[in-house]
Design a protein around this motif. Structure first.
Motif: not given
Length: 194
Positions: A179-180, A186-188, A192-193
């Motif tokens: 999950y982490l 998702q954050q990347k 825009g990564g």
């Protein structure tokens, strides 16, 4: 910049919060059953449901919650030292389902609604088996040990419903390392990564 929790710190916080939820709910449910439904042969417990969730999230750490649930039930019901051993140690039977989570087992159970419900039921049955085994070792007649399965039948339905609902919530009934990692990916993407 805000310091992020390490995995060990995150696990400790998560396990502690789940333990508090278990202790408060189990204590309240047991007291309510003793006061309002004392004539009933059946009991309802949150321990199997919560242990199923912790097994999925953290694996063997669910043993702590299994023992805690048994100890809280024993305390709230005014049990004997023998009953503390039966419920506290016997609940460790839930760890018998750990082989189901190996390999791709966690994902299969998590993604399939039927497997999710059956996993919750398997956790309860393993706990009941553990309780019966401890009771037999302590000299309880086998006919009495059958009662661990029959009087706690409603907890099986309760566990299947609770775990099935947890499975619908993002990240609740999921291996927390996975999950982490998924959140990090998702954050990347959002930043825009690649």
């Amino acid at each position: 910049m805000k310091r992020q929790l390490t995995l060990a710190e995150y696990r400790a916080v998560d396990l502690t919060l789940l333990a508090v939820i278990l202790a408060v709910c189990e204590y309240g449910m047991t007291l309510a059953a003793r006061q309002w439904f004392s004539n009933q042969l059946y009991t309802v417990s949150l321990t199997a449901a919560l242990c199923a969730i912790v097994l999925m999230r953290w694996g063997v750490w669910a043993g702590l919650h299994a023992m805690l649930g048994g100890a809280v039930f024993w305390f709230a019901s005014g049990g004997t030292p023998q009953q503390l051993a039966i419920y506290g140690i016997g609940n460790l039977g839930c760890l018998l389902v750990l082989p189901l989570l190996r390999g791709n087992g966690k994902e299969k159970i998590r993604r399939d609604k039927l497997f999710t419900a059956l996993f919750a039921l398997a956790v309860l049955l393993a706990m009941q088996l553990g309780r019966a085994a401890v009771a037999l070792l302590l000299g309880t007649p086998w006919q009495t040990c059958v009662g661990f399965f029959t009087t706690d039948a409603l907890s099986g339905v309760f566990a299947m419903v609770v775990v099935s609902l947890a499975g619908r919530l993002d990240g609740v009934f999921e291996d927390q390392k996975r999950y982490l990692h998924r959140l990090q990916e998702q954050q990347k993407k959002e930043k825009g990564g690649f």
